[in-house]
Design an enzyme around this catalytic site. Structure first.
Site, PDB file in Angstrom:
ATOM      1  CD1 TRP A  13      -2.122  -2.286   1.609  1.00 26.82           C
ATOM      2  CD2 TRP A  13      -2.977  -1.195  -0.153  1.00 26.82           C
ATOM      3  NE1 TRP A  13      -3.104  -3.068   1.055  1.00 26.82           N
ATOM      4  CE2 TRP A  13      -3.650  -2.431  -0.022  1.00 26.82           C
ATOM      5  CE3 TRP A  13      -3.337  -0.340  -1.195  1.00 26.82           C
ATOM      6  CZ2 TRP A  13      -4.662  -2.829  -0.891  1.00 26.82           C
ATOM      7  CZ3 TRP A  13      -4.351  -0.737  -2.064  1.00 26.82           C
ATOM      8  CH2 TRP A  13      -5.002  -1.961  -1.909  1.00 26.82           C
ATOM      9  CG  ASP A  35      -3.004   3.838   4.086  1.00 23.25           C
ATOM     10  OD1 ASP A  35      -4.012   3.619   4.781  1.00 23.25           O
ATOM     11  OD2 ASP A  35      -2.787   3.283   2.990  1.00 23.25           O
ATOM     12  CE  LYS A  90      -8.580  -2.566   4.719  1.00 25.38           C
ATOM     13  NZ  LYS A  90      -8.453  -3.479   3.607  1.00 25.38           N
TER      14      LYS A  90
HETATM   15  C1  PLP Z   1      -3.462  -0.062   4.156  1.00 24.43           C
HETATM   16  C2  PLP Z   1      -4.368   0.111   2.974  1.00 24.43           C
HETATM   17  N1  PLP Z   1      -4.321   1.256   2.275  1.00 24.43           N
HETATM   18  C3  PLP Z   1      -5.109   1.464   1.217  1.00 24.43           C
HETATM   19  C4  PLP Z   1      -6.000   0.509   0.797  1.00 24.43           C
HETATM   20  C5  PLP Z   1      -6.861   0.769  -0.386  1.00 24.43           C
HETATM   21  O1  PLP Z   1      -8.176   0.899   0.018  1.00 24.43           O
HETATM   22  P1  PLP Z   1      -9.378   0.963  -1.019  1.00 24.43           P
HETATM   23  O2  PLP Z   1      -9.557  -0.407  -1.535  1.00 24.43           O
HETATM   24  O3  PLP Z   1     -10.503   1.451  -0.149  1.00 24.43           O
HETATM   25  O4  PLP Z   1      -9.010   1.930  -2.072  1.00 24.43           O
HETATM   26  C6  PLP Z   1      -6.098  -0.693   1.499  1.00 24.43           C
HETATM   27  C7  PLP Z   1      -7.053  -1.736   1.079  1.00 24.43           C
HETATM   28  O5  PLP Z   1      -7.099  -2.834   1.541  1.00 24.43           O
HETATM   29  C8  PLP Z   1      -5.261  -0.899   2.604  1.00 24.43           C
HETATM   30  O6  PLP Z   1      -5.310  -2.035   3.299  1.00 24.43           O
END
Ligand code: PLP
Length: 372
Positions: A107, A180, A204
């Protein structure tokens, strides 16, 4: 049949499990939200019913996380991924601005990949050559002398790496810190004042997919240029209480119910206590399995939320059998992310200590039946 009999033990990484009581409350109110004769999905986002929901959700988030007065809360759409471009769009003055990324998993890597269209990317540390199994010591991080902000991911959902709470203490003083927290949001108390911007997809620990929660220092809002499109424009969102266009009303309502559940259960201290108990029981069991199960993540960075592991160092046949047999015990969603394979068990807030014990019982019998 009571719901306890058919509800799966859902260890999915997200969308993840939601407390039964939250779902039951939503079900109860579905046709007639607080006596208005409509569901919360059918009322205007500018009407009095929704106004109450969004205000209550915000004030409960402030309460739960002890968010100081100089921060605002935004509810955005487009998923946490949309912030990978939304944040540099708002915070960078020009594409020549440098942003420091600490790349500890999929991520933060994704954020740095999207970021390069809006800024110059400096990778302070890049753990990909180490297969994201560890994080270099902060003393070796190579910050740019004049970055516009620092971006890191507190919990890497795919790779199972969680950063220690002291992480921002290693950053050069005065830098804007963006974090994040999608997959460990609301799983522990956080000192919000160490951050300038925290963002998290709700799916989550904070509800369902479709909203991204942003906690932003109000002083950052002046950085947004008028050219930033409305859906990404932090200043506009803040000025309009996230209601300048139609927000995902049902999703905000569910986050509100989840926050009430967290408060009722004892707040973030209790969420943290449970997550430590669940994850340490599981890691202890894995480490004590004589290599039948193995977690390759450096112990210092093992995630309390997403436990990734292999069976017999990557015996795919046995891993497939494990997933199949687990489903007979109502244990679901334990396959590793498609990019890394193996197994992954997510221990979000709605997973109980007892459910984790049931998983360990299953893992014990599977090991005894399948070890050579
Ligand atoms: C730590 C993290 N950041 C960003 C995201 C991306 O999220 P989204 O699917 O809502 O765009 C996720 C998705 O699992 C994630 O676990």
């Amino acid at each position: 049949m009571s719901h306890q009999e058919f509800r799966a033990i859902n260890f999915g990484a997200g969308p993840g499990c939601i407390p039964d009581s939250v779902l039951l409350e939503a079900q109860k109110e579905l046709l007639n939200f607080q006596g208005c004769g409509k569901s919360i999905m059918e009322v205007s986002h500018r009407g009095k019913e929704f106004e109450k929901v969004i205000q209550e959700t915000k004030s409960n988030l402030i309460k739960v996380l002890s968010i100081p007065d100089d921060y605002d809360i935004l509810f955005l759409q487009g998923g946490a991924s949309s912030l990978f471009s939304g944040i540099p769009m708002n915070l960078c003055e020009s594409p020549n601005d440098v942003v420091d990324f600490i790349v500890t998993g999929a991520w933060s890597k994704g954020a740095s990949t999207d970021g390069k269209y809006f800024c110059k990317v400096n990778k302070v540390a890049d753990m990909e050559p180490e297969k994201f199994l560890t994080v270099t010591d902060p003393s070796q991080w190579k910050f740019s002398p004049d970055s516009t902000y620092i971006h890191y991911c507190d919990n890497e959902t795919v790779h199972g790496v969680e950063m220690p709470p002291s992480t921002p203490d290693h950053f050069p003083e005065g830098r804007i810190v963006v974090c994040d927290m999608s997959s460990n949001f609301l799983s522990k108390p956080v000192n919000v004042s160490k951050y300038d911007l925290i963002f998290a997809g709700a799916q989550k620990n904070a509800g369902i997919s479709g909203i991204t929660i942003v906690i932003i220092k109000k002083s950052l809002l002046t950085k947004t240029k008028p050219s930033v499109p409305s859906v990404f424009n932090f200043l506009k969102k803040s000025q309009n209480n996230s209601l300048d266009n139609t927000p995902p009303t049902f999703n905000i309502y569910i986050t509100g119910l989840v926050l009430k559940w967290i408060i009722k259960e004892g707040g973030l201290e209790e969420m943290e206590r449970r997550s430590i108990e669940k994850s340490s029981n599981l890691y202890k069991f894995i480490d004590g399995s004589n290599g039948f199960y193995r977690c390759g993540i450096d112990a210092k960075y093992r995630s309390r939320m997403n436990v990734v592991f292999r069976i017999q160092d990557g015996n795919e046949q046995l891993e497939e059998k494990f997933v199949k047999e687990a489903s007979k015990h109502n244990i679901t969603d334990i396959k590793g992310h498609r990019s890394v394979g193996g197994l992954r068990v997510s221990l979000y807030n709605a997973i109980t200590v007892d459910q984790t014990k049931k998983l360990i019982e299953f893992m014990t019998s599977f090991m005894n039946e399948n070890k050579q």
